[in-house]
Design an enzyme around this catalytic site. Structure first.
Site, mmCIF file in Angstrom:
data_model
loop_
_atom_site.group_PDB
_atom_site.id
_atom_site.type_symbol
_atom_site.label_atom_id
_atom_site.label_comp_id
_atom_site.label_asym_id
_atom_site.label_seq_id
_atom_site.Cartn_x
_atom_site.Cartn_y
_atom_site.Cartn_z
ATOM 1 N N ILE A 131 0.836 -1.196 0.000
ATOM 2 C CA ILE A 131 0.000 0.000 0.000
ATOM 3 C C ILE A 131 0.876 1.254 0.000
ATOM 4 C CG2 ILE A 131 -0.232 -0.116 2.532
ATOM 5 C CD1 ILE A 131 -3.096 1.027 2.216
ATOM 6 N N CYS A 132 0.349 2.326 -0.559
ATOM 7 C CA CYS A 132 0.933 3.659 -0.494
ATOM 8 C C CYS A 132 2.272 3.730 -1.232
ATOM 9 C CB CYS A 132 1.046 4.087 0.969
ATOM 10 S SG CYS A 132 1.432 5.829 1.242
#
Length: 196
Positions: A105-106
């Site tokens: 994620i991210c």
């Protein structure tokens, strides 16, 4: 046998993404092990906003476990630590080679997965300002992207951590359990609740 997840943590990991994902997986009945990827092996991890988390073990002690998914939270400094850890990169590659799920994620997709060419094919997303670090033919501007061809799950950032965690539950335990967990939360409009 219940599903299990290895959630990696490093100095500078994004705490909302880490804690939200861990919490949702536990609510979903998934056994979670947190692993420190700190270069000194320290279990006490100071995250990107100063929140301190305590990992269960150093990655070296748990990397060979039979987990169903490896989770890489974002946070640029944490993702850079992941990128620079030979053990972490090899562990992610091993998950991929063995057909297990890699969830990032991210900052993690652009900072860890792309530079090491772990997924030369596979659609992904990530933190929007890092879009230029992900090949244009692989980038999808969506909150969560699941590419079943390569068993890669990616998401955009702290605000999509609930979507990310619920999708892991869906993949490992099933849609019904994801809906059960979603129904316990007061979720913002736009987050898929697995009820249809």
């Amino acid at each position: 046998m219940s599903a299990s997840a290895l959630v990696c943590l490093a100095p500078g990991s994004e705490e909302t993404e880490a804690v939200t994902t861990i919490d949702l997986l536990v609510r979903g009945g998934i056994k979670v092990t947190t692993a420190s990827v700190a270069s000194d092996g320290n279990l006490a991890i100071t995250c990107s906003r100063g929140v301190k988390l305590l990992a269960d073990a150093p990655l070296v002690e748990v990397a060979d476990g039979e987990y169903d998914v490896i989770v890489l939270p974002g946070g640029i400094k944490g993702a850079e630590c992941f990128r620079d850890s030979t053990l972490l990169v090899e562990t992610v590659k091993q998950f991929h080679r063995s057909g297990r799920i890699v969830a990032a994620i991210c900052a993690a997709p652009a900072t860890v997965l792309v530079p090491h060419d772990i997924f030369p094919i596979g659609n992904m997303t990530g933190f929007p300002t890092l879009k230029d670090k992900i090949p244009a033919e692989q980038w999808l501007d969506k909150r969560v992207v699941w590419d079943a061809r390569v068993k890669l799950l990616t998401s955009q950032g702290p605000g999509t951590a609930i979507d990310f965690g619920l999708k892991i539950i869906d993949l490992l335990v099933g849609r019904e359990k994801a809906h059960e967990v979603a129904s316990q939360l007061v979720m913002a409009a736009g987050i898929y609740n697995y009820y249809e």
